[in-house]
Write an enzyme that holds these catalytic residues in place. Structure first.
Site, PDB file in Angstrom:
ATOM      1  N   ASN A  31      21.048 126.186 -72.174  1.00  0.00           N
ATOM      2  CA  ASN A  31      21.805 125.268 -72.983  1.00  0.00           C
ATOM      3  C   ASN A  31      20.950 123.519 -72.331  1.00  0.00           C
ATOM      4  O   ASN A  31      20.851 122.969 -72.805  1.00  0.00           O
ATOM      5  CB  ASN A  31      22.868 124.981 -73.328  1.00  0.00           C
ATOM      6  CG  ASN A  31      23.674 125.275 -72.152  1.00  0.00           C
ATOM      7  OD1 ASN A  31      23.494 126.025 -71.346  1.00  0.00           O
ATOM      8  ND2 ASN A  31      24.845 124.672 -72.065  1.00  0.00           N
ATOM      9  N   GLN A  59      20.710 129.490 -77.356  1.00  0.00           N
ATOM     10  CA  GLN A  59      20.142 128.415 -77.304  1.00  0.00           C
ATOM     11  C   GLN A  59      18.444 128.829 -77.831  1.00  0.00           C
ATOM     12  O   GLN A  59      18.099 128.110 -78.564  1.00  0.00           O
ATOM     13  CB  GLN A  59      19.954 128.091 -76.044  1.00  0.00           C
ATOM     14  CG  GLN A  59      21.258 126.706 -75.554  1.00  0.00           C
ATOM     15  CD  GLN A  59      20.762 125.856 -76.095  1.00  0.00           C
ATOM     16  OE1 GLN A  59      19.559 125.106 -76.790  1.00  0.00           O
ATOM     17  NE2 GLN A  59      22.228 125.572 -76.875  1.00  0.00           N
ATOM     18  N   SER A  79      24.979 131.684 -82.505  1.00  0.00           N
ATOM     19  CA  SER A  79      25.551 131.120 -83.372  1.00  0.00           C
ATOM     20  C   SER A  79      25.115 130.304 -84.370  1.00  0.00           C
ATOM     21  O   SER A  79      23.951 129.546 -83.718  1.00  0.00           O
ATOM     22  CB  SER A  79      26.486 129.564 -81.493  1.00  0.00           C
ATOM     23  OG  SER A  79      27.273 129.379 -82.732  1.00  0.00           O
ATOM     24  N   ALA A  80      25.825 130.206 -85.903  1.00  0.00           N
ATOM     25  CA  ALA A  80      24.670 129.656 -86.725  1.00  0.00           C
ATOM     26  C   ALA A  80      24.572 128.197 -86.741  1.00  0.00           C
ATOM     27  O   ALA A  80      23.203 127.975 -87.205  1.00  0.00           O
ATOM     28  CB  ALA A  80      25.636 130.149 -88.060  1.00  0.00           C
ATOM     29  N   HIS A  81      24.940 127.002 -85.916  1.00  0.00           N
ATOM     30  CA  HIS A  81      24.750 125.491 -86.902  1.00  0.00           C
ATOM     31  C   HIS A  81      23.712 125.425 -85.224  1.00  0.00           C
ATOM     32  O   HIS A  81      23.483 124.777 -85.512  1.00  0.00           O
ATOM     33  CB  HIS A  81      26.432 124.971 -86.039  1.00  0.00           C
ATOM     34  CG  HIS A  81      26.443 124.841 -84.276  1.00  0.00           C
ATOM     35  ND1 HIS A  81      26.892 124.103 -83.456  1.00  0.00           N
ATOM     36  CD2 HIS A  81      27.201 125.527 -83.594  1.00  0.00           C
ATOM     37  CE1 HIS A  81      27.164 124.665 -82.787  1.00  0.00           C
ATOM     38  NE2 HIS A  81      27.613 125.716 -82.435  1.00  0.00           N
ATOM     39  N   THR A 117      40.061 138.326 -91.992  1.00  0.00           N
ATOM     40  CA  THR A 117      39.560 138.098 -93.339  1.00  0.00           C
ATOM     41  C   THR A 117      38.352 137.704 -92.857  1.00  0.00           C
ATOM     42  O   THR A 117      38.160 136.615 -92.192  1.00  0.00           O
ATOM     43  CB  THR A 117      40.057 137.723 -94.486  1.00  0.00           C
ATOM     44  OG1 THR A 117      41.325 138.311 -94.764  1.00  0.00           O
ATOM     45  CG2 THR A 117      39.934 137.132 -95.708  1.00  0.00           C
ATOM     46  N   CYS A 205      29.473 120.369 -74.175  1.00  0.00           N
ATOM     47  CA  CYS A 205      30.382 120.920 -74.728  1.00  0.00           C
ATOM     48  C   CYS A 205      30.810 120.278 -73.336  1.00  0.00           C
ATOM     49  O   CYS A 205      32.063 120.269 -73.416  1.00  0.00           O
ATOM     50  CB  CYS A 205      30.376 122.687 -74.107  1.00  0.00           C
ATOM     51  SG  CYS A 205      29.292 123.111 -75.103  1.00  0.00           S
TER      52      CYS A 205
END
Ligand SMILES: *Cc1c(COP(=O)(O)O)cnc(C)c1O
Length: 255
Positions: A31, A59, A79-81, A117, A205
């Site tokens: 990253n 990445q 990771s979707a974002h 859930t 991060c």
């Protein structure tokens, strides 16, 4: 040990496998410096030793073509974002036949692998985002390469003493990591920010921490370069005028 441009050593990987090794986990692309690891060679080593191979693809997904069968990947996380999907949802690809222990106790949802859930809206969003990313992969990749290569060409001609970190070929298309000698990257970031430009020093991060980047330290970058290193990432919404603006601003700040 990492090479100077951020590749792992395949020999060291081979040597570090023991009789009781069950898993090798190596990032697909870094990253901070964008280096793409030799995934096929790594999976071959894993397979020869009967070890499961996991890769953190967060990445790389949406930026480079990834075929888990061709590359011999057993487990892959995303990771979707990072590919323009919703925040707070990710996915783990698990090759058929691989069993794994749950990390979350509670209900028996999802075949007893993840209590809680399901976040249906998030999951649907991730699915749609990966579909769009996949359909647009080549366009996106070449668009980012144009912006990135333009930036590198211009910045290295205007600043003779900068250093581009990481490999120039085996690299994420939108990533630049650049060191300005004897410069305080945090100060540059503040000035960029005041011009509406978001960049980072090291990992996003750990932004806000003033610890030197462990990645740049691990590739053996000189101390006077580590502190002056910026990570610039180009994305879907950027265009060439913005890259020119960025170069202009950097010239004003550092020139
Ligand atoms: C962003 C990132 C993560 C963390 O994913 P989040 O969903 O943002 O927590 C993990 N690995 C890599 C390589 C990343 O770039």
């Amino acid at each position: 040990m990492l090479t100077k441009i951020g590749f792992i050593s395949l020999d060291e990987l081979k040597d570090s496998i023991r009789n009781d090794t069950v898993l090798i986990s190596i990032m697909f692309a870094n990253n901070e410096i964008g280096t793409i690891q030799p995934i096929k060679e790594i999976s071959k080593i894993a397979k020869e030793s009967n070890v499961i191979f996991h890769t953190d693809c967060v990445q790389a997904i949406g930026n480079v073509k990834i075929n888990v069968d061709e590359l011999g990947i057993d487990l892959l996380s995303m990771s979707a974002h990072k590919f323009y999907g919703p925040k707070g949802v990710g996915a783990l690809y698990v090759r058929n036949g691989i069993d794994f222990a749950k990390i979350q106790d509670g209900g028996h949802q999802e075949r007893n692998k993840r209590a809680g859930t399901e976040n249906v809206a998030g999951i649907v969003g991730l699915g749609k985002a990966i579909e769009l990313a996949n359909n647009n992969l080549e366009n996106y990749n070449s668009k980012l390469l144009k912006l990135r290569n333009y930036f590198i060409r211009e910045i290295t001609s205007k600043f003779k003493n900068v250093k581009i970190n990481g490999d120039l070929k085996q690299r994420l298309p939108g990533n630049v990591n650049i060191s300005f000698p004897n410069t305080d990257a945090e100060e540059v970031l503040l000035k960029l920010d005041s011009q509406g430009i978001c960049a980072s020093a090291g990992s996003a991060c750990s932004s806000g921490s003033s610890e030197p980047s462990h990645v740049l330290t691990a590739i053996g970058l000189d101390k006077n370069l580590v502190g002056g290193s910026l990570r610039i990432t180009f994305g879907e919404q950027n265009n060439i005028d913005e890259v020119k603006f960025l170069i202009n601003v950097l010239e004003r700040i550092l020139g």
